[in-house]
Design a protein around this motif. Sequence first.
Motif, short mmCIF file in Angstrom:
data_model
loop_
_atom_site.label_atom_id
_atom_site.label_comp_id
_atom_site.label_asym_id
_atom_site.label_seq_id
_atom_site.Cartn_x
_atom_site.Cartn_y
_atom_site.Cartn_z
N ARG A 1 3.53 12.50 96.24
CA ARG A 1 4.90 12.03 96.41
C ARG A 1 4.86 10.54 96.78
NH1 ARG A 1 8.33 13.21 101.52
NH2 ARG A 1 10.32 12.40 100.80
N VAL A 2 5.74 9.76 96.15
CA VAL A 2 5.72 8.31 96.39
C VAL A 2 6.92 7.91 97.26
CG1 VAL A 2 4.53 7.88 94.20
CG2 VAL A 2 7.04 7.73 94.30
N ASP A 3 6.88 6.65 97.72
CA ASP A 3 7.98 6.15 98.54
C ASP A 3 9.05 5.47 97.70
OD1 ASP A 3 6.67 6.86 101.00
OD2 ASP A 3 5.28 5.22 100.59
N LYS A 4 8.66 4.97 96.53
CA LYS A 4 9.63 4.26 95.68
C LYS A 4 9.18 4.39 94.23
CE LYS A 4 12.04 -0.18 95.52
NZ LYS A 4 12.37 -1.35 96.34
N ILE A 5 10.16 4.47 93.33
CA ILE A 5 9.85 4.55 91.89
C ILE A 5 10.46 3.32 91.21
CG2 ILE A 5 10.15 5.87 89.76
CD1 ILE A 5 10.51 8.38 91.54
N VAL A 6 9.64 2.60 90.47
CA VAL A 6 10.12 1.43 89.73
C VAL A 6 9.78 1.60 88.25
CG1 VAL A 6 9.80 -0.10 91.72
CG2 VAL A 6 7.96 0.10 90.04
N GLY A 7 10.47 0.83 87.43
CA GLY A 7 10.13 0.81 86.01
C GLY A 7 11.28 1.29 85.13
N PRO A 8 11.31 0.77 83.90
CA PRO A 8 12.40 1.10 82.99
C PRO A 8 12.14 2.41 82.25
CG PRO A 8 10.90 -0.43 81.94
CD PRO A 8 10.34 -0.16 83.30
N GLY A 9 13.13 2.83 81.49
CA GLY A 9 12.97 4.05 80.69
C GLY A 9 14.27 4.35 79.98
N ASN A 10 14.28 5.41 79.19
CA ASN A 10 15.49 5.77 78.44
C ASN A 10 16.53 6.39 79.38
OD1 ASN A 10 14.68 8.39 78.87
ND2 ASN A 10 14.03 8.77 76.76
N ARG A 11 17.62 6.93 78.83
CA ARG A 11 18.71 7.39 79.71
C ARG A 11 18.32 8.58 80.56
NH1 ARG A 11 22.63 10.14 75.81
NH2 ARG A 11 21.17 10.95 74.29
N PHE A 12 17.35 9.40 80.11
CA PHE A 12 16.90 10.52 80.93
C PHE A 12 16.15 10.01 82.17
CE2 PHE A 12 17.37 12.11 76.62
CZ PHE A 12 18.21 13.19 76.83
N VAL A 13 15.36 8.99 81.94
CA VAL A 13 14.58 8.40 83.04
C VAL A 13 15.53 7.70 84.02
CG1 VAL A 13 12.85 6.64 83.59
CG2 VAL A 13 12.53 8.13 81.60
N ALA A 14 16.47 6.91 83.47
CA ALA A 14 17.41 6.18 84.33
C ALA A 14 18.25 7.16 85.15
CB ALA A 14 18.31 5.29 83.47
N GLU A 15 18.71 8.21 84.52
CA GLU A 15 19.54 9.19 85.23
C GLU A 15 18.71 9.92 86.30
OE1 GLU A 15 22.66 9.66 85.43
OE2 GLU A 15 22.60 11.51 86.57
N ALA A 16 17.45 10.22 85.98
CA ALA A 16 16.59 10.89 86.97
C ALA A 16 16.38 9.98 88.19
CB ALA A 16 15.24 11.25 86.34
N LYS A 17 16.18 8.68 87.94
CA LYS A 17 16.02 7.75 89.07
C LYS A 17 17.28 7.75 89.92
CE LYS A 17 14.09 3.67 88.30
NZ LYS A 17 13.90 2.41 87.52
N ARG A 18 18.43 7.75 89.24
CA ARG A 18 19.70 7.76 89.99
C ARG A 18 19.78 9.02 90.86
NH1 ARG A 18 23.97 5.19 87.62
NH2 ARG A 18 23.23 5.77 85.56
N GLN A 19 19.34 10.16 90.31
CA GLN A 19 19.50 11.42 91.05
C GLN A 19 18.50 11.58 92.19
OE1 GLN A 19 20.11 14.97 88.71
NE2 GLN A 19 21.51 13.96 87.29
N VAL A 20 17.33 10.96 92.08
CA VAL A 20 16.35 11.12 93.19
C VAL A 20 16.49 10.01 94.24
CG1 VAL A 20 14.66 12.38 91.78
CG2 VAL A 20 14.45 9.88 92.01
N PHE A 21 17.36 9.03 93.94
CA PHE A 21 17.54 7.93 94.91
C PHE A 21 18.04 8.50 96.23
CE2 PHE A 21 20.39 4.59 96.74
CZ PHE A 21 19.36 3.80 97.21
N GLY A 22 17.42 8.08 97.29
CA GLY A 22 17.76 8.63 98.61
C GLY A 22 16.57 9.43 99.13
N ARG A 23 16.00 10.26 98.24
CA ARG A 23 14.74 10.93 98.62
C ARG A 23 13.62 9.91 98.53
NH1 ARG A 23 14.29 16.99 96.51
NH2 ARG A 23 16.44 17.45 96.06
N VAL A 24 13.73 9.02 97.55
CA VAL A 24 12.79 7.90 97.40
C VAL A 24 13.63 6.66 97.11
CG1 VAL A 24 10.79 9.14 96.46
CG2 VAL A 24 12.58 8.37 94.93
N GLY A 25 12.99 5.50 97.26
CA GLY A 25 13.65 4.26 96.85
C GLY A 25 13.52 4.12 95.34
N ILE A 26 14.40 3.34 94.74
CA ILE A 26 14.24 2.98 93.33
C ILE A 26 14.48 1.47 93.22
CG2 ILE A 26 14.91 5.23 92.41
CD1 ILE A 26 17.63 3.96 91.68
N ASP A 27 14.03 0.89 92.11
CA ASP A 27 14.25 -0.55 91.95
C ASP A 27 15.69 -0.82 91.54
OD1 ASP A 27 13.71 0.71 89.52
OD2 ASP A 27 12.54 -0.91 88.70
N MET A 28 16.08 -0.36 90.39
CA MET A 28 17.45 -0.54 89.91
C MET A 28 17.63 0.37 88.70
SD MET A 28 17.04 -4.26 88.06
CE MET A 28 15.83 -5.10 89.08
#
Length: 430
Positions: free
Chosen positions: A205-232
Amino acid sequence: MRRLNGDSADFESALAALEVPMDSDDGDVRSTVADIIADIERRGEPALLEYTRRFDQLDVDAICELEVSREELERALSELPGEQRDALSEAAKRIETFHRKQLSDDWSYDDGLGNRLGQRLTPLRRVGVYVPGGKASYPSSVLMNAIPARVAGVSEIIMVAPTPGGYRNPLVLAAAALAGVHRMFCVGGAQAVAALALGTTAIPRVDKIVGPGNRFVAEAKRQVFGRVGIDMIAGPSEILIIADGSAAPEWMAMDLFSQAEHDESAQALLLCPDAAYIEAVDAAVERLLPQMERSAIIRASLDKRGALIQTRDIAHAAAISNALAPEHLELAVADPEALLPLIDAAGAIFMGIHSCEALGDYCAGPNHVLPTSGSARFFSPLGVYDFQKRSSIIHCSAQGAVPLARVAQVLAEGESLTAHARSAAMRIVD
Ligand code: NAD
């Protein structure tokens, strides 16, 4: 290309019609991603293997088969053709040099009463770098995301990248070796983001997830934000060029293409006060477009979101640019230094006609992970600071605590927080 006039009454609405919403408004993607994350949370690795089989056509029995060993990363680097290895190494060196300048120091000061106050920086312990790989591979994304993490002092950089059909792109592996990635797993999509955010048996398990991706990746980052940090959350890529006619129209056409070829939703705009020059750029676009390998994507992007905009003067162009806050801004003018003070929002600013965006994308040194969709009004490029956290330091002495305690006691009583008031008052000792 579409022509707009910055002074026309319907300019604002014409420009607004070219925007795409930052928020995913696709309910299907949202619920698909929510289901995948819930499944990874419930079943862990069996679910991860199943999604990898379904979406990446990669069938393995255990997650360890999807880990790329450090030896394989190093071997990919050493076996790369010389020209590619040199280019990758040069880019990595320049990106590191730039990001080292972003390192800042702890600081503290004495308040004159005997107390020290300050700020301490510590690197994140473990970060996840998502490198897209569904349709194409992006070694430059590996460098741009992992090098700032290494420079910040992150102890463990975990990279994930889908490898459809099991093909491991040697440039991506070599970039991971150069950038200092500690572990790499061949998984992608929402399931990889979920694995990084939640942890599985093999993937920590990581503390933050960074990096681009398609809409599934972007949406997943949005949904896990709070449990981990994200870049944008990255939207489609954008370029805005302010031109005064100093550059050959062909250069401008190719710079617009270099953004438009990313995808059909990318945006390429050129602003210029000179109608004849706009005409020349338009002609260059039509002449050069058929030569481009990705001409269909470029055409779709220019039709959907592109425009050549005539402005009153260069200052008017700067004002429109500020309102849009573009991801990439090229100042293709004779005196970019004179124009720079008028610019107050842009992810990266390319100064003068020789500073084309492509150089920034790969190797100039600054990061290519930039705020999109107008978010340069409040976001900055990815940097070393994204991999550090700040802790405040409060170090009171016995005498120094007394005057502070008197202030705190009064304020705490005003808030009816008795324990705060008494805790402070206990420090008021002779
Ligand atoms: P990706 O790695 O982002 O996505 C591939 C994954 O998407 C697959 O592994 C799969 O798990 C998932 N997926 C695909 N279809 C799915 C479905 N129907 N349901 C659930 N999951 C599904 O790779 P990609 O698709 O090639 O997209 C890469 C994106 O990243 C592009 O939009 C590209 O423009 C962008 N990009 C941006 C930058 C940047 O710096 N802004 C850099 C490189 C790439």
